[in-house]
Scaffold this motif. Structure first.
Motif, mmCIF file in Angstrom:
data_model
loop_
_atom_site.group_PDB
_atom_site.id
_atom_site.type_symbol
_atom_site.label_atom_id
_atom_site.label_comp_id
_atom_site.label_asym_id
_atom_site.label_seq_id
_atom_site.Cartn_x
_atom_site.Cartn_y
_atom_site.Cartn_z
ATOM 1 N N LYS A 1 -5.006 8.522 4.268
ATOM 2 C CA LYS A 1 -3.748 7.674 3.966
ATOM 3 C C LYS A 1 -2.710 7.079 5.681
ATOM 4 N N GLY A 2 -3.701 8.112 6.890
ATOM 5 C CA GLY A 2 -3.177 7.163 8.423
ATOM 6 C C GLY A 2 -4.127 6.002 8.578
ATOM 7 N N ASN B 1 3.278 -0.625 4.243
ATOM 8 C CA ASN B 1 2.661 0.338 3.468
ATOM 9 C C ASN B 1 4.549 0.621 3.310
ATOM 10 N N ALA C 1 5.738 4.577 2.330
ATOM 11 C CA ALA C 1 4.702 6.178 2.692
ATOM 12 C C ALA C 1 6.315 6.782 1.900
ATOM 13 N N ASN D 1 0.534 -0.774 0.014
ATOM 14 C CA ASN D 1 -0.601 -0.198 0.321
ATOM 15 C C ASN D 1 0.740 1.350 -0.234
ATOM 16 N N THR E 1 1.258 5.016 0.676
ATOM 17 C CA THR E 1 0.978 6.291 1.697
ATOM 18 C C THR E 1 1.382 6.593 1.166
ATOM 19 N N LYS F 1 9.499 3.555 4.654
ATOM 20 C CA LYS F 1 9.173 5.574 4.378
ATOM 21 C C LYS F 1 10.801 5.836 3.476
ATOM 22 N N THR G 1 -3.339 -1.529 7.464
ATOM 23 C CA THR G 1 -2.299 -2.537 6.973
ATOM 24 C C THR G 1 -2.191 -2.828 8.131
ATOM 25 N N GLU G 2 -1.754 -2.657 8.997
ATOM 26 C CA GLU G 2 -1.147 -2.997 10.481
ATOM 27 C C GLU G 2 -2.109 -4.266 10.736
ATOM 28 N N TYR H 1 1.569 10.274 8.999
ATOM 29 C CA TYR H 1 1.606 10.276 10.631
ATOM 30 C C TYR H 1 1.654 11.235 10.551
ATOM 31 N N GLU I 1 -2.725 3.338 6.873
ATOM 32 C CA GLU I 1 -1.713 2.391 7.761
ATOM 33 C C GLU I 1 -1.918 1.986 8.641
ATOM 34 N N HIS J 1 5.977 -1.083 7.920
ATOM 35 C CA HIS J 1 6.559 0.571 7.757
ATOM 36 C C HIS J 1 7.760 0.866 6.682
#
Length: 267
Positions: free
Chosen positions: A146-147, A169, A171, A126, A128, A236, A153-154, A133, A150, A234
């Motif tokens: 978007k949050g 994710n 991001a 995904n 994001t 980034k 997904t968890e 965040y 996130e 996650h």
């Protein structure tokens, strides 16, 4: 055997870069667009798909399964920007943004899961945003959509563990794409109490996108995740300070972090 990849929103920006890079690396790639006839020169196949239309989602997935017999990776990339003072954004536009950024990805995931489960294998990525965040001024709806993805997904990761399907994710921060041109902007109303701060913030946001990173960095991140046996929850990707801002949010008192954001946006 080459893995089969589906990338939503694969006709431009980050999605296009991911699709071209994965194609160059030997994957079988299908991108999507609401108007695939406009992308006849694409280096990979473009299917008709609107993430807000479940029939179009099912049809695109059906085409891939019929042609390839499998679907190994979904990159949920299609998304839409939205800016404005939350008070002044019409409810219909808020819902439309969540339909694209949150409910759309859910519906694409639901469409591919039965096939991945039958294969006993699959990867869902995904796309994001670092904006997901934190609640950013005049981008609050985008941050929220978007949050939400996130967090989804968890939860999904734990539900899918028994089927050997992995979800993660990625991001991105600010990248040099056409997202600013396609973003919904609440109008700068002359009589609005937000006119000056919103106008200043909007100019700053657009400048960040224009001078953003090369989308190839996202493509390389996706490839790395595909080759990772057990991906993290996650990831980034972006400028150091954009990624570090997430760390700062964890360690700074809320009001100190809020003040930092307000200073950044000159509010």
């Amino acid at each position: 055997m080459s893995k089969v990849i589906l990338i939503t929103g694969g006709s431009s920006g980050i999605g296009k870069s991911i699709g071209e890079f994965l194609t160059e690396n030997g994957f079988i790639v299908y991108g999507t667009s609401r108007n695939p006839q406009n992308y006849t020169e694409s280096k990979f196949s473009i299917l008709r798909l609107d993430v807000k239309n479940t029939d179009s989602i099912q049809e695109a997935v059906k085409i891939i399964i019929e042609k390839e017999g499998r679907l190994d990776v979904l990159v949920n990339n299609a998304g839409a920007g939205i800016t404005g003072a939350i008070e002044e954004i019409p409810e219909a536009d808020i819902k439309a943004n969540f339909d694209t950024n949150f409910f759309g990805p859910i519906n694409v995931i639901k469409a591919v899961l039965p096939h991945m489960r039958s294969q006993r294998a699959g990867l869902i990525i995904n796309i994001t945003s670092i904006a997901g965040y934190m609640g950013l001024p005049y981008r609050g709806i985008y941050s929220a959509s978007k949050g939400a993805l996130e967090l989804l997904t968890e939860a999904f990761r734990m539900e899918l563990k028994d089927f050997n399907i992995t979800m993660t994710n990625i991001a991105p921060g600010d990248f040099a794409t056409n997202i600013a041109a396609g973003r919904y902007h609440a109008p700068l109303l002359e009589e609005s109490p937000y006119k000056k701060p919103y106008g200043n913030t909007l100019r700053l946001m657009n400048a960040h996108v224009t001078s953003g990173s090369d989308p190839i960095l996202m493509a390389k991140a996706v490839l790395k995740v595909i080759h990772t046996k057990n991906p993290k929850v996650h990831y980034k990707v972006g400028e150091f300070m954009q990624k570090f801002s997430i760390v700062l949010k964890r360690i700074l008192p809320d009001k100190v972090y809020e003040k930092m954001l307000m200073n950044h946006y000159k509010l």
